[in-house]
Design a protein around this motif. Structure first.
Motif, PDB file in Angstrom:
ATOM      1  N   HIS A   1       0.790  -1.230   0.000  1.00  0.00           N
ATOM      2  CA  HIS A   1       0.000   0.000   0.000  1.00  0.00           C
ATOM      3  C   HIS A   1       0.821   1.279   0.000  1.00  0.00           C
ATOM      4  O   HIS A   1       0.392   2.285  -0.558  1.00  0.00           O
ATOM      5  N   PHE A   2       1.974   1.292   0.650  1.00  0.00           N
ATOM      6  CA  PHE A   2       2.802   2.489   0.729  1.00  0.00           C
ATOM      7  C   PHE A   2       4.001   2.440  -0.220  1.00  0.00           C
ATOM      8  O   PHE A   2       4.625   3.453  -0.480  1.00  0.00           O
ATOM      9  N   GLY A   3       4.348   1.246  -0.681  1.00  0.00           N
ATOM     10  CA  GLY A   3       5.538   1.104  -1.513  1.00  0.00           C
ATOM     11  C   GLY A   3       6.799   0.890  -0.686  1.00  0.00           C
ATOM     12  O   GLY A   3       7.881   0.711  -1.221  1.00  0.00           O
ATOM     13  N   PHE A   4       6.674   0.932   0.616  1.00  0.00           N
ATOM     14  CA  PHE A   4       7.780   0.675   1.544  1.00  0.00           C
ATOM     15  C   PHE A   4       7.147   0.275   2.874  1.00  0.00           C
ATOM     16  O   PHE A   4       5.942   0.433   3.058  1.00  0.00           O
ATOM     17  N   ALA A   5       7.961  -0.212   3.775  1.00  0.00           N
ATOM     18  CA  ALA A   5       7.445  -0.599   5.091  1.00  0.00           C
ATOM     19  C   ALA A   5       7.965   0.373   6.143  1.00  0.00           C
ATOM     20  O   ALA A   5       9.170   0.462   6.351  1.00  0.00           O
ATOM     21  N   PRO A   6       7.066   1.133   6.791  1.00  0.00           N
ATOM     22  CA  PRO A   6       7.504   1.935   7.934  1.00  0.00           C
ATOM     23  C   PRO A   6       8.083   1.007   9.004  1.00  0.00           C
ATOM     24  O   PRO A   6       7.933  -0.214   8.923  1.00  0.00           O
ATOM     25  N   SER A   7       8.696   1.581  10.008  1.00  0.00           N
ATOM     26  CA  SER A   7       9.296   0.760  11.068  1.00  0.00           C
ATOM     27  C   SER A   7       8.239  -0.101  11.746  1.00  0.00           C
ATOM     28  O   SER A   7       7.040   0.192  11.707  1.00  0.00           O
ATOM     29  N   ALA A   8       8.700  -1.152  12.387  1.00  0.00           N
ATOM     30  CA  ALA A   8       7.791  -2.051  13.097  1.00  0.00           C
ATOM     31  C   ALA A   8       7.027  -1.297  14.179  1.00  0.00           C
ATOM     32  O   ALA A   8       5.835  -1.551  14.405  1.00  0.00           O
ATOM     33  N   ALA A   9       7.685  -0.347  14.838  1.00  0.00           N
ATOM     34  CA  ALA A   9       7.025   0.442  15.883  1.00  0.00           C
ATOM     35  C   ALA A   9       5.900   1.291  15.295  1.00  0.00           C
ATOM     36  O   ALA A   9       4.819   1.398  15.873  1.00  0.00           O
ATOM     37  N   THR A  10       6.140   1.889  14.137  1.00  0.00           N
ATOM     38  CA  THR A  10       5.114   2.707  13.484  1.00  0.00           C
ATOM     39  C   THR A  10       3.935   1.855  13.068  1.00  0.00           C
ATOM     40  O   THR A  10       2.777   2.214  13.301  1.00  0.00           O
ATOM     41  N   LEU A  11       4.196   0.720  12.460  1.00  0.00           N
ATOM     42  CA  LEU A  11       3.116  -0.172  12.045  1.00  0.00           C
ATOM     43  C   LEU A  11       2.317  -0.663  13.248  1.00  0.00           C
ATOM     44  O   LEU A  11       1.084  -0.758  13.191  1.00  0.00           O
ATOM     45  N   SER A  12       2.998  -0.954  14.334  1.00  0.00           N
ATOM     46  CA  SER A  12       2.316  -1.388  15.554  1.00  0.00           C
ATOM     47  C   SER A  12       1.414  -0.269  16.090  1.00  0.00           C
ATOM     48  O   SER A  12       0.289  -0.518  16.520  1.00  0.00           O
ATOM     49  N   THR A  13       1.900   0.962  16.032  1.00  0.00           N
ATOM     50  CA  THR A  13       1.097   2.104  16.462  1.00  0.00           C
ATOM     51  C   THR A  13      -0.135   2.262  15.584  1.00  0.00           C
ATOM     52  O   THR A  13      -1.241   2.492  16.080  1.00  0.00           O
ATOM     53  N   TYR A  14       0.029   2.135  14.264  1.00  0.00           N
ATOM     54  CA  TYR A  14      -1.119   2.210  13.358  1.00  0.00           C
ATOM     55  C   TYR A  14      -2.168   1.158  13.728  1.00  0.00           C
ATOM     56  O   TYR A  14      -3.364   1.441  13.719  1.00  0.00           O
ATOM     57  N   ALA A  15      -1.700  -0.048  14.051  1.00  0.00           N
ATOM     58  CA  ALA A  15      -2.624  -1.132  14.392  1.00  0.00           C
ATOM     59  C   ALA A  15      -3.304  -0.873  15.736  1.00  0.00           C
ATOM     60  O   ALA A  15      -4.530  -0.975  15.839  1.00  0.00           O
ATOM     61  N   LYS A  16      -2.533  -0.506  16.751  1.00  0.00           N
ATOM     62  CA  LYS A  16      -3.074  -0.295  18.093  1.00  0.00           C
ATOM     63  C   LYS A  16      -4.053   0.874  18.144  1.00  0.00           C
ATOM     64  O   LYS A  16      -4.998   0.850  18.929  1.00  0.00           O
ATOM     65  N   THR A  17      -3.819   1.907  17.342  1.00  0.00           N
ATOM     66  CA  THR A  17      -4.672   3.094  17.376  1.00  0.00           C
ATOM     67  C   THR A  17      -5.756   3.056  16.305  1.00  0.00           C
ATOM     68  O   THR A  17      -6.399   4.057  16.031  1.00  0.00           O
ATOM     69  N   LYS A  18      -5.927   1.884  15.708  1.00  0.00           N
ATOM     70  CA  LYS A  18      -6.996   1.642  14.729  1.00  0.00           C
ATOM     71  C   LYS A  18      -6.963   2.610  13.547  1.00  0.00           C
ATOM     72  O   LYS A  18      -7.985   3.082  13.083  1.00  0.00           O
ATOM     73  N   GLN A  19      -5.745   2.869  13.042  1.00  0.00           N
ATOM     74  CA  GLN A  19      -5.584   3.725  11.881  1.00  0.00           C
ATOM     75  C   GLN A  19      -5.676   2.934  10.581  1.00  0.00           C
ATOM     76  O   GLN A  19      -5.523   3.494   9.499  1.00  0.00           O
TER      77      GLN A  19
END
Length: 80
Positions: free
Chosen positions: A13-31
């Protein structure tokens, strides 16, 4: 629905992978919708999930000035 690792979803979806911490934040905060789930300690989401970012709730006023500024497109005025 087929679940894939959040990192693989981000690359698609983004063409790259943000850091694991960022992805975890997106998941936890329902983004991400539908909200990712954890399987065996690893975040997974459906292949066609969408990134929606932060969404203001109409039920709770925003009291943090920095968060209000973010929701107000960077303007310093109050958000209600």
């Amino acid at each position: 629905m087929r679940h894939i690792p959040l990192k693989d979803w981000a690359i698609e979806h983004f063409g790259f992978a943000p850091s694991a911490a960022t992805l975890s934040t997106y998941a936890k905060t329902k983004q991400i919708s539908p909200t990712p789930v954890k399987f065996g300690g690893k975040w997974m989401c459906v292949e066609d999930a969408k990134f929606i970012g932060l969404v203001k709730s109409n039920h709770e006023p925003i009291t943090d000035p920095l968060v209000a500024r973010i929701f107000n497109d960077g303007c310093a005025s109050t958000f209600s």
